[in-house]
Design a protein around this motif. Structure first.
Motif, PDB file in Angstrom:
ATOM      1  N   SER A 131      -4.234  -6.680   9.674  1.00 40.32           N
ATOM      2  CA  SER A 131      -3.890  -7.993   9.109  1.00 40.32           C
ATOM      3  C   SER A 131      -2.579  -8.533   9.692  1.00 40.32           C
ATOM      4  O   SER A 131      -2.080  -9.562   9.231  1.00 40.32           O
ATOM      5  N   HIS A 176      -2.017   0.696  11.419  1.00 45.07           N
ATOM      6  CA  HIS A 176      -2.427  -0.098  10.255  1.00 45.07           C
ATOM      7  C   HIS A 176      -1.908  -1.547  10.345  1.00 45.07           C
ATOM      8  O   HIS A 176      -1.139  -2.002   9.493  1.00 45.07           O
ATOM      9  N   LEU A 214       0.821  -1.216   0.000  1.00 46.58           N
ATOM     10  CA  LEU A 214       0.000   0.000   0.000  1.00 46.58           C
ATOM     11  C   LEU A 214       0.851   1.260   0.000  1.00 46.58           C
ATOM     12  O   LEU A 214       0.338   2.345  -0.266  1.00 46.58           O
ATOM     13  N   VAL A 256       0.335  -6.749  -2.242  1.00 46.92           N
ATOM     14  CA  VAL A 256       0.245  -7.467  -0.970  1.00 46.92           C
ATOM     15  C   VAL A 256      -0.781  -6.734  -0.117  1.00 46.92           C
ATOM     16  O   VAL A 256      -0.490  -5.703   0.483  1.00 46.92           O
ATOM     17  N   GLY A 257      -1.999  -7.221  -0.088  1.00 45.28           N
ATOM     18  CA  GLY A 257      -3.086  -6.547   0.614  1.00 45.28           C
ATOM     19  C   GLY A 257      -4.365  -6.815  -0.154  1.00 45.28           C
ATOM     20  O   GLY A 257      -4.326  -7.015  -1.377  1.00 45.28           O
ATOM     21  N   VAL A 258      -5.480  -6.837   0.570  1.00 43.80           N
ATOM     22  CA  VAL A 258      -6.757  -7.045  -0.122  1.00 43.80           C
ATOM     23  C   VAL A 258      -7.224  -5.743  -0.756  1.00 43.80           C
ATOM     24  O   VAL A 258      -7.773  -5.726  -1.850  1.00 43.80           O
ATOM     25  N   GLY A 259      -6.982  -4.621  -0.073  1.00 42.69           N
ATOM     26  CA  GLY A 259      -7.333  -3.314  -0.624  1.00 42.69           C
ATOM     27  C   GLY A 259      -6.271  -2.899  -1.630  1.00 42.69           C
ATOM     28  O   GLY A 259      -5.087  -3.107  -1.396  1.00 42.69           O
ATOM     29  N   ARG A 310      -9.996   2.147   5.363  1.00 44.42           N
ATOM     30  CA  ARG A 310      -9.073   3.164   4.867  1.00 44.42           C
ATOM     31  C   ARG A 310      -9.453   4.490   5.508  1.00 44.42           C
ATOM     32  O   ARG A 310     -10.644   4.789   5.680  1.00 44.42           O
TER      33      ARG A 310
HETATM   34  C1  8YV Z   1      -2.009  -4.610   4.354  1.00 45.67           C
HETATM   35  C2  8YV Z   1      -4.406  -3.748   4.130  1.00 45.67           C
HETATM   36  O1  8YV Z   1      -1.150  -4.677   5.434  1.00 45.67           O
HETATM   37  O2  8YV Z   1      -5.005  -5.697   3.003  1.00 45.67           O
HETATM   38  C3  8YV Z   1      -5.170  -4.500   3.118  1.00 45.67           C
HETATM   39  O3  8YV Z   1      -5.973  -3.867   2.411  1.00 45.67           O
HETATM   40  O4  8YV Z   1      -4.638  -2.607   4.327  1.00 45.67           O
HETATM   41  C4  8YV Z   1      -3.375  -4.460   4.939  1.00 45.67           C
HETATM   42  O5  8YV Z   1      -3.782  -5.758   5.172  1.00 45.67           O
HETATM   43  C5  8YV Z   1      -1.555  -3.620   3.386  1.00 45.67           C
HETATM   44  O6  8YV Z   1      -2.426  -3.481   2.335  1.00 45.67           O
HETATM   45  C6  8YV Z   1      -0.184  -3.991   2.901  1.00 45.67           C
HETATM   46  O7  8YV Z   1       0.060  -3.538   1.596  1.00 45.67           O
END
Ligand code: 8YV
Length: 332
Positions: free
Chosen positions: A290, A287, A55, A76-79, A240
């Motif tokens: 996760s 943050h 992110l 690396v992240g769902v968002g 967010r």
């Molecule tokens: C991550 C997050 O740590 O998954 C997401 O959307 O915000 C967090 O789980 C983050 O995106 C790492 O890039």
């Protein structure tokens, strides 16, 4: 050997997992944690076939304009609001994310943050560490209840559903608001009822925000929305920062229009609004929703699998496990 595809890993991640990329690719690994400038990102992508990003990395049309070889970006992240997916799709770049593997860990944390805000756990600890606990008293740090109250979930995706399932053990009534109503069997499984936004705000004793960010939901929790909430309510955000108007939230927490808040995400993170830092009735975390070791490892592993597959290697060559823009990119 210089015919091997080249991939960029934008920050140090678990070396044993990221090392799997070396089987197929030349890996450019960034040595230090931190944000790259947009120019740095464009410069490194110019010679890469793929990238594994977080992110911290904002990538859109400008950053890929001079990257003719770039075919895949694994977030690396769902968002993935750090990525301009329409622009990357336009450029023919596969984008992937890491859903599912972080659902339960993030739901755990959302529930914990809500409880910490309601029961004033971090505020009480600071008070104790400050040496202010001189004698036990019946009225020390009284908070609001969690069990038996109404939980409002804004954004009923996988993580929202995970939080709803936890709430049933606390005998909470669960209301949710979502773009679309969930199928009846999922509502039943989560023991959650759909509510329109205003009803959710008005009835929630604890509001938890777990909504994917897009400009459409920017500041949907603003002063007008907060004014509809109970003054005894708490607000927790693990989605967010941009979803909540932080100044409106600070106003409400200062004036007693809201009891407490739990925030894991911020509009300008890692910078924190100084008004929030000055308040006692807000729990602030960096943050980490996760952030269990196992889940962060699983996220990186899934991103690595996605990147290998998206670039045409491994057992799932051409078919990454969790693509974001597969439909848009597949020839119809
Ligand atoms: C991550 C997050 O740590 O998954 C997401 O959307 O915000 C967090 O789980 C983050 O995106 C790492 O890039």
């Amino acid at each position: 050997a210089d015919t091997r595809p080249r991939v960029w890993v934008s920050q140090p991640l678990f070396g044993d997992i990221v090392g799997r990329l070396r089987e197929h690719f030349d890996v450019i690994e960034t040595a230090a944690v931190g944000k790259h400038s947009q120019d740095e990102i464009a410069a490194v992508l110019a010679s890469c076939d793929g990238a594994l990003v977080t992110l911290n990395d904002r990538i859109g049309a400008a950053e890929v304009a001079n990257a003719p070889r770039l075919r895949a970006i694994a977030n690396v992240g769902v968002g993935y609001n750090n990525l301009d997916v329409p622009a990357l799709t336009q450029a023919g770049i596969v984008v992937t994310n890491t859903p599912d593997v972080l659902t339960e860990t993030s739901a755990d944390f959302g529930f914990a943050l809500m409880m910490a805000a309601a029961r004033r756990i971090t505020e009480a600890e600071r008070w104790l560490r400050d040496g202010q606990w001189r004698q036990w008293s019946f009225e020390t740090m009284l908070g609001g209840d969690v069990h038996g109250t109404t939980l409002g979930i804004l954004g009923m995706g996988r993580i929202g559903q995970g939080i709803a399932r936890r709430a049933s053990g606390f005998r909470m009534r669960v209301l949710y608001h979502n773009r679309s109503r969930l199928p009846a069997d999922i509502e039943r499984d989560c023991d959650a009822a759909y509510a329109d936004f205003d009803t959710l705000l008005a009835q929630a004793d604890h509001l938890v925000i777990v909504l994917p960010y897009s400009t459409a939901v920017h500041h949907i929790v603003d002063a007008a929305a907060i004014a509809k909430m109970k003054p005894t309510a708490t607000l927790t955000n693990i989605a967010r920062g941009g979803i909540v108007d932080e100044d409106a939230l600070a106003d409400a927490l200062e004036s007693g229009r809201l009891a407490a808040a739990g925030l894991d995400v911020y509009e300008g993170e890692p910078a924190i609004n100084p008004r929030l830092l000055a308040l006692r009735n807000v729990v602030l975390t960096p943050h980490i929703a996760s952030g269990s070791l196992a889940t962060r490892r699983a996220m990186v592993s899934l991103a690595v699998d996605n990147l290998i597959a998206a670039l045409g290697f491994g057992p799932r060559a051409g078919d990454p496990p969790t693509p974001v823009n597969a439909t848009e990119l597949s020839p119809s």
